[in-house]
Design a protein around this motif. Sequence first.
Motif, PDB file in Angstrom:
ATOM      1  N   ARG A  60     -39.895 -11.753 -23.660  1.00 32.26           N
ATOM      2  CA  ARG A  60     -39.085 -12.550 -22.731  1.00 32.26           C
ATOM      3  C   ARG A  60     -37.637 -12.043 -22.676  1.00 32.26           C
ATOM      4  N   VAL A  61     -37.415 -10.853 -23.250  1.00 27.80           N
ATOM      5  CA  VAL A  61     -36.054 -10.297 -23.278  1.00 27.80           C
ATOM      6  C   VAL A  61     -35.936  -9.114 -22.316  1.00 27.80           C
ATOM      7  N   HIS A  62     -34.932  -9.160 -21.439  1.00 27.62           N
ATOM      8  CA  HIS A  62     -34.602  -8.014 -20.580  1.00 27.62           C
ATOM      9  C   HIS A  62     -33.520  -7.215 -21.307  1.00 27.62           C
ATOM     10  N   VAL A  63     -33.795  -5.941 -21.531  1.00 22.64           N
ATOM     11  CA  VAL A  63     -32.835  -5.097 -22.245  1.00 22.64           C
ATOM     12  C   VAL A  63     -32.266  -4.058 -21.287  1.00 22.64           C
ATOM     13  N   MET A  64     -30.968  -3.859 -21.358  1.00 16.56           N
ATOM     14  CA  MET A  64     -30.365  -2.808 -20.524  1.00 16.56           C
ATOM     15  C   MET A  64     -29.200  -2.177 -21.250  1.00 16.56           C
ATOM     16  N   LEU A  65     -28.732  -1.079 -20.701  1.00 15.68           N
ATOM     17  CA  LEU A  65     -27.541  -0.428 -21.222  1.00 15.68           C
ATOM     18  C   LEU A  65     -26.303  -1.029 -20.569  1.00 15.68           C
ATOM     19  N   THR A  66     -25.174  -0.941 -21.277  1.00 13.37           N
ATOM     20  CA  THR A  66     -23.904  -1.327 -20.656  1.00 13.37           C
ATOM     21  C   THR A  66     -23.451  -0.241 -19.688  1.00 13.37           C
ATOM     22  N   ASP A  67     -23.908   0.994 -19.943  1.00 14.76           N
ATOM     23  CA  ASP A  67     -23.564   2.119 -19.067  1.00 14.76           C
ATOM     24  C   ASP A  67     -24.485   3.289 -19.354  1.00 14.76           C
ATOM     25  N   GLU A  68     -24.686   4.103 -18.324  1.00 10.00           N
ATOM     26  CA  GLU A  68     -25.574   5.251 -18.480  1.00 10.00           C
ATOM     27  C   GLU A  68     -24.942   6.500 -17.888  1.00 10.00           C
ATOM     28  N   ARG A  69     -25.271   7.605 -18.506  1.00 12.98           N
ATOM     29  CA  ARG A  69     -24.848   8.916 -17.975  1.00 12.98           C
ATOM     30  C   ARG A  69     -25.885   9.328 -16.947  1.00 12.98           C
ATOM     31  N   TRP A  70     -25.466   9.936 -15.848  1.00  9.96           N
ATOM     32  CA  TRP A  70     -26.422  10.258 -14.776  1.00  9.96           C
ATOM     33  C   TRP A  70     -27.182  11.525 -15.121  1.00  9.96           C
ATOM     34  N   VAL A  71     -28.100  11.394 -16.064  1.00  8.50           N
ATOM     35  CA  VAL A  71     -28.949  12.514 -16.497  1.00  8.50           C
ATOM     36  C   VAL A  71     -30.371  11.987 -16.645  1.00  8.50           C
ATOM     37  N   PRO A  72     -31.380  12.831 -16.427  1.00  5.26           N
ATOM     38  CA  PRO A  72     -32.760  12.366 -16.607  1.00  5.26           C
ATOM     39  C   PRO A  72     -33.026  11.992 -18.066  1.00  5.26           C
ATOM     40  N   GLU A  73     -34.079  11.201 -18.201  1.00  4.96           N
ATOM     41  CA  GLU A  73     -34.364  10.645 -19.517  1.00  4.96           C
ATOM     42  C   GLU A  73     -34.699  11.690 -20.578  1.00  4.96           C
ATOM     43  N   ASP A  74     -35.114  12.895 -20.147  1.00  7.19           N
ATOM     44  CA  ASP A  74     -35.431  13.891 -21.173  1.00  7.19           C
ATOM     45  C   ASP A  74     -34.181  14.648 -21.641  1.00  7.19           C
ATOM     46  N   SER A  75     -33.008  14.298 -21.112  1.00  4.88           N
ATOM     47  CA  SER A  75     -31.781  14.946 -21.573  1.00  4.88           C
ATOM     48  C   SER A  75     -31.352  14.340 -22.897  1.00  4.88           C
ATOM     49  N   PRO A  76     -30.859  15.169 -23.829  1.00  6.90           N
ATOM     50  CA  PRO A  76     -30.344  14.603 -25.083  1.00  6.90           C
ATOM     51  C   PRO A  76     -29.142  13.689 -24.846  1.00  6.90           C
ATOM     52  N   ARG A  77     -28.519  13.763 -23.667  1.00  6.88           N
ATOM     53  CA  ARG A  77     -27.362  12.898 -23.366  1.00  6.88           C
ATOM     54  C   ARG A  77     -27.774  11.566 -22.750  1.00  6.88           C
ATOM     55  N   SER A  78     -29.067  11.356 -22.540  1.00  7.76           N
ATOM     56  CA  SER A  78     -29.524  10.117 -21.914  1.00  7.76           C
ATOM     57  C   SER A  78     -29.428   8.942 -22.896  1.00  7.76           C
ATOM     58  N   ASN A  79     -28.689   7.910 -22.497  1.00  3.28           N
ATOM     59  CA  ASN A  79     -28.641   6.705 -23.321  1.00  3.28           C
ATOM     60  C   ASN A  79     -29.972   5.949 -23.259  1.00  3.28           C
ATOM     61  N   THR A  80     -30.673   6.056 -22.131  1.00  2.00           N
ATOM     62  CA  THR A  80     -31.985   5.402 -22.009  1.00  2.00           C
ATOM     63  C   THR A  80     -32.953   5.973 -23.043  1.00  2.00           C
ATOM     64  N   ARG A  81     -32.856   7.264 -23.222  1.00  2.00           N
ATOM     65  CA  ARG A  81     -33.713   7.911 -24.222  1.00  2.00           C
ATOM     66  C   ARG A  81     -33.429   7.327 -25.622  1.00  2.00           C
ATOM     67  N   LEU A  82     -32.134   7.160 -25.927  1.00  2.00           N
ATOM     68  CA  LEU A  82     -31.751   6.558 -27.211  1.00  2.00           C
ATOM     69  C   LEU A  82     -32.349   5.153 -27.336  1.00  2.00           C
ATOM     70  N   LEU A  83     -32.245   4.386 -26.241  1.00  2.00           N
ATOM     71  CA  LEU A  83     -32.803   3.024 -26.237  1.00  2.00           C
ATOM     72  C   LEU A  83     -34.290   3.039 -26.545  1.00  2.00           C
ATOM     73  N   ARG A  84     -35.009   3.920 -25.857  1.00  2.00           N
ATOM     74  CA  ARG A  84     -36.461   3.970 -26.056  1.00  2.00           C
ATOM     75  C   ARG A  84     -36.806   4.381 -27.490  1.00  2.00           C
ATOM     76  N   GLU A  85     -36.028   5.329 -28.020  1.00  2.00           N
ATOM     77  CA  GLU A  85     -36.361   5.839 -29.356  1.00  2.00           C
ATOM     78  C   GLU A  85     -35.974   4.885 -30.480  1.00  2.00           C
ATOM     79  N   ARG A  86     -34.854   4.154 -30.294  1.00  2.00           N
ATOM     80  CA  ARG A  86     -34.331   3.385 -31.419  1.00  2.00           C
ATOM     81  C   ARG A  86     -34.400   1.871 -31.256  1.00  2.00           C
ATOM     82  N   LEU A  87     -34.412   1.364 -30.011  1.00  2.00           N
ATOM     83  CA  LEU A  87     -34.452  -0.101 -29.838  1.00  2.00           C
ATOM     84  C   LEU A  87     -35.796  -0.591 -29.288  1.00  2.00           C
TER      85      LEU A  87
END
Length: 223
Positions: A60-87
Motif C-alpha cells: 500500500r506504499v507508493h515509493v518515488m525519488l525526490t529527483d532523478e538524473r535523466w539516464v536509463p535505468e541501466d546507467s550506474p548514475r540512475s537513482n531508480t536503479r539504486l532504489l530497485r537494488e537497495r530499497l
Amino acid sequence: MELKEYPDAEMMMMDLADRLASELRAALAQRDTVSLAVPGGTTPGPVFDVLSGMGLDWDRVHVMLTDERWVPEDSPRSNTRLLRERLLTGRAAAARLVPLYLPGAEPEDRLDEIAEGLAPALPLDVVLLGMGADMHTASLFPGADRLEEALTGSAPVVAMRAPGAPEPRVTLSARVLREAMSLHIVITGREKREALERARHLTPQEAPVAAVLKQAMVHWAES
Ligand code: 6PG
C-alpha cells in the motif's frame, strides 16, 4: 528546523529507518495508500538496506525519488536503479514505484506523464532528502536554469539543468516537498554540516535547501 546529531552514521541510518517506518505505519493506519519519497546519491543506501526489511504493508506504499538524473535505468548514475537494488527489495519489493524517469531523449518529452503518475501520491506522506555541500537538495541546484520555477511555481515536477550536473534532472518542486506530512534530511560529515549552518542564513535562491528547512528534521553524523 530540528537537528538530530548521532554518535555515528551507522546508528543514524538505523534510527532513521525506524523513524520512517513508524511514520509510514501511522499514515497507513489512516489511509489506504501512502507515499514515500527518497533521494538518490551516495548517502541513503544504508537507510534503504534497513528499511527494506521492515514489516509494514508495503503493497500500500507508493515509493518515488525526490529527483532523478535523466539516464536509463541501466546507467550506474540512475537513482531508480539504486532504489530497485537497495530499497525495493525484500519486504519492500511489494511497494509500487512511481517513476521520475521514463525513456525519452529529454525530460520535457515525458514530464506531463511523470506529473500524471505522481498526482495520486500527493500530498506526500514521508519524505527523505539528501543535501550537497553546495546546499542543493533534490535537484534544486544553485544556478540551475529553472530554479525559480521549482522554488515558487505550482508544478509538482520540474525539468532542471544545472552547471556541474552532468545530465538533465527531474525534481520534485519545493511546493510538493513542503506539503509533505513529514520531511527529513540526512547528511554526513563536517563539510555538509557547515553548509547547512550557512544555508540557514541564506535565501532559497542562494541555498535551495533553505526552501524546506523550516519543516525539516535534519539528521547528522560526522562519519
Ligand atoms: C542526486 C540526489 C541529490 C543528493 C545530493 C547528496 O541524484 O544526486 O538525489 O539531491 O541527495 O546530491 O548526494 P550524496 O548523498 O551523494 O552526497
